[in-house]
Design a protein around this motif. Structure first.
Motif, mmCIF file in Angstrom:
data_model
loop_
_atom_site.group_PDB
_atom_site.id
_atom_site.type_symbol
_atom_site.label_atom_id
_atom_site.label_comp_id
_atom_site.label_asym_id
_atom_site.label_seq_id
_atom_site.Cartn_x
_atom_site.Cartn_y
_atom_site.Cartn_z
ATOM 1 N N MET A 1 -26.045 37.867 3.686
ATOM 2 C CA MET A 1 -25.669 36.851 2.719
ATOM 3 C C MET A 1 -25.090 35.649 3.447
ATOM 4 O O MET A 1 -24.238 35.810 4.312
ATOM 5 N N PRO A 2 -25.519 34.435 3.103
ATOM 6 C CA PRO A 2 -24.922 33.245 3.700
ATOM 7 C C PRO A 2 -23.422 33.199 3.393
ATOM 8 O O PRO A 2 -23.001 33.608 2.311
ATOM 9 N N GLN A 3 -22.688 32.702 4.311
ATOM 10 C CA GLN A 3 -21.239 32.715 4.162
ATOM 11 C C GLN A 3 -20.642 31.398 3.696
ATOM 12 O O GLN A 3 -19.635 31.396 3.023
ATOM 13 N N THR A 4 -21.253 30.262 4.052
ATOM 14 C CA THR A 4 -20.626 28.978 3.753
ATOM 15 C C THR A 4 -21.467 28.156 2.789
ATOM 16 O O THR A 4 -22.689 28.150 2.858
ATOM 17 N N VAL A 5 -20.769 27.467 1.880
ATOM 18 C CA VAL A 5 -21.428 26.676 0.844
ATOM 19 C C VAL A 5 -20.765 25.310 0.741
ATOM 20 O O VAL A 5 -19.539 25.192 0.791
ATOM 21 N N LEU A 6 -21.592 24.289 0.575
ATOM 22 C CA LEU A 6 -21.148 22.939 0.229
ATOM 23 C C LEU A 6 -21.596 22.701 -1.201
ATOM 24 O O LEU A 6 -22.771 22.911 -1.527
ATOM 25 N N ILE A 7 -20.685 22.264 -2.069
ATOM 26 C CA ILE A 7 -21.005 21.984 -3.467
ATOM 27 C C ILE A 7 -21.090 20.477 -3.648
ATOM 28 O O ILE A 7 -20.135 19.757 -3.339
ATOM 29 N N HIS A 11 -19.476 16.144 -11.273
ATOM 30 C CA HIS A 11 -18.474 16.593 -12.234
ATOM 31 C C HIS A 11 -17.452 17.497 -11.544
ATOM 32 O O HIS A 11 -17.779 18.610 -11.113
ATOM 33 N N ALA A 12 -16.223 16.996 -11.461
ATOM 34 C CA ALA A 12 -15.156 17.741 -10.784
ATOM 35 C C ALA A 12 -14.928 19.104 -11.427
ATOM 36 O O ALA A 12 -14.674 20.087 -10.728
ATOM 37 N N GLY A 13 -15.023 19.185 -12.748
ATOM 38 C CA GLY A 13 -14.823 20.457 -13.437
ATOM 39 C C GLY A 13 -15.836 21.503 -13.008
ATOM 40 O O GLY A 13 -15.487 22.668 -12.804
ATOM 41 N N PHE A 14 -17.107 21.079 -12.856
ATOM 42 C CA PHE A 14 -18.119 22.030 -12.396
ATOM 43 C C PHE A 14 -17.861 22.429 -10.950
ATOM 44 O O PHE A 14 -18.007 23.600 -10.602
ATOM 45 N N ARG A 15 -17.491 21.467 -10.098
ATOM 46 C CA ARG A 15 -17.205 21.810 -8.700
ATOM 47 C C ARG A 15 -16.098 22.851 -8.626
ATOM 48 O O ARG A 15 -16.190 23.818 -7.871
ATOM 49 N N ASN A 16 -15.050 22.672 -9.421
ATOM 50 C CA ASN A 16 -13.935 23.627 -9.419
ATOM 51 C C ASN A 16 -14.380 25.003 -9.904
ATOM 52 O O ASN A 16 -14.024 26.020 -9.309
ATOM 53 N N ALA A 17 -15.156 25.037 -10.981
ATOM 54 C CA ALA A 17 -15.622 26.316 -11.523
ATOM 55 C C ALA A 17 -16.581 27.005 -10.543
ATOM 56 O O ALA A 17 -16.492 28.220 -10.334
ATOM 57 N N ALA A 18 -17.485 26.235 -9.946
ATOM 58 C CA ALA A 18 -18.434 26.807 -8.981
ATOM 59 C C ALA A 18 -17.700 27.350 -7.762
ATOM 60 O O ALA A 18 -18.027 28.433 -7.265
ATOM 61 N N ARG A 19 -16.706 26.609 -7.291
ATOM 62 C CA ARG A 19 -15.913 27.078 -6.150
ATOM 63 C C ARG A 19 -15.257 28.415 -6.467
ATOM 64 O O ARG A 19 -15.364 29.370 -5.692
ATOM 65 N N ALA A 20 -14.595 28.504 -7.602
ATOM 66 C CA ALA A 20 -13.896 29.740 -7.972
ATOM 67 C C ALA A 20 -14.877 30.905 -8.097
ATOM 68 O O ALA A 20 -14.622 32.003 -7.590
ATOM 69 N N LEU A 21 -16.006 30.667 -8.732
ATOM 70 C CA LEU A 21 -17.000 31.718 -8.933
ATOM 71 C C LEU A 21 -17.583 32.184 -7.605
ATOM 72 O O LEU A 21 -17.663 33.386 -7.340
ATOM 73 N N TYR A 27 -18.297 34.093 -0.994
ATOM 74 C CA TYR A 27 -18.713 32.907 -0.237
ATOM 75 C C TYR A 27 -17.491 32.110 0.182
ATOM 76 O O TYR A 27 -16.440 32.175 -0.455
ATOM 77 N N ARG A 28 -17.652 31.340 1.244
ATOM 78 C CA ARG A 28 -16.594 30.419 1.679
ATOM 79 C C ARG A 28 -17.084 29.005 1.411
ATOM 80 O O ARG A 28 -18.055 28.547 2.013
ATOM 81 N N VAL A 29 -16.446 28.326 0.465
ATOM 82 C CA VAL A 29 -16.808 26.951 0.142
ATOM 83 C C VAL A 29 -16.126 26.056 1.166
ATOM 84 O O VAL A 29 -14.900 26.000 1.251
ATOM 85 N N VAL A 30 -16.949 25.369 1.967
ATOM 86 C CA VAL A 30 -16.416 24.562 3.069
ATOM 87 C C VAL A 30 -16.228 23.105 2.701
ATOM 88 O O VAL A 30 -15.634 22.351 3.459
ATOM 89 N N GLY A 31 -16.732 22.707 1.533
ATOM 90 C CA GLY A 31 -16.551 21.327 1.125
ATOM 91 C C GLY A 31 -17.155 21.047 -0.224
ATOM 92 O O GLY A 31 -17.921 21.845 -0.764
ATOM 93 N N GLU A 32 -16.770 19.883 -0.757
ATOM 94 C CA GLU A 32 -17.284 19.397 -2.025
ATOM 95 C C GLU A 32 -17.562 17.908 -1.886
ATOM 96 O O GLU A 32 -16.844 17.211 -1.169
ATOM 97 N N SER A 33 -18.591 17.454 -2.591
ATOM 98 C CA SER A 33 -18.926 16.033 -2.616
ATOM 99 C C SER A 33 -19.332 15.659 -4.027
ATOM 100 O O SER A 33 -19.899 16.474 -4.752
ATOM 101 N N ALA A 34 -19.077 14.394 -4.403
ATOM 102 C CA ALA A 34 -19.378 13.925 -5.755
ATOM 103 C C ALA A 34 -20.642 13.078 -5.830
ATOM 104 O O ALA A 34 -21.106 12.781 -6.924
ATOM 105 N N THR A 35 -21.191 12.680 -4.678
ATOM 106 C CA THR A 35 -22.392 11.844 -4.671
ATOM 107 C C THR A 35 -23.392 12.379 -3.656
ATOM 108 O O THR A 35 -23.033 13.146 -2.753
#
Length: 116
Positions: A1-7, A11-21, A27-35
């Protein structure tokens, strides 16, 4: 299974929900971007295994971001949207993404199915 994810989603709300899930699924979420532009730069800098990428971004759409990441030999890209995949033009299938997961169906196992 891949270990790291960039979201990448505008939409900040979706980024937060996706990170938590995804973190709850190991998974280890290594970053988030809005654009799209931020997402490309973050993918180059962070080198994630997977990019969870919204199709409808405010600057560069997810289809074009996927093409650019694919040309760079980048990470596995899994596209997402609140809309159904059939709502997008046929080139959606040929942009280099590993797959598509509707936002309402996002899970670690859905990502793993495309990122293997």
């Amino acid at each position: 299974m891949p270990q790291t994810v960039l979201i990448v989603d505008d939409h900040a709300g979706f980024r937060n929900a996706a990170r938590a899930l995804l973190e709850a699924d190991g998974y280890r979420v290594v970053g988030e971007s809005a654009t799209g532009g931020e997402g490309i730069a973050a993918a180059e800098r962070l080198r994630p295994d997977v990019v969870l990428l919204d199709i409808g971004l405010p600057d560069v759409d997810g289809i074009e971001v996927t093409r650019r990441l694919s040309r760079m030999g980048g990470p596995a890209v899994v596209l997402t949207s609140s809309r159904d995949a059939s709502d997008y033009p046929p080139h959606f299938d040929h942009c280099g993404a590993r797959g598509f997961v509707p936002k309402a169906e996002l899970s670690g196992s859905a990502i793993a199915a495309f990122a293997a």
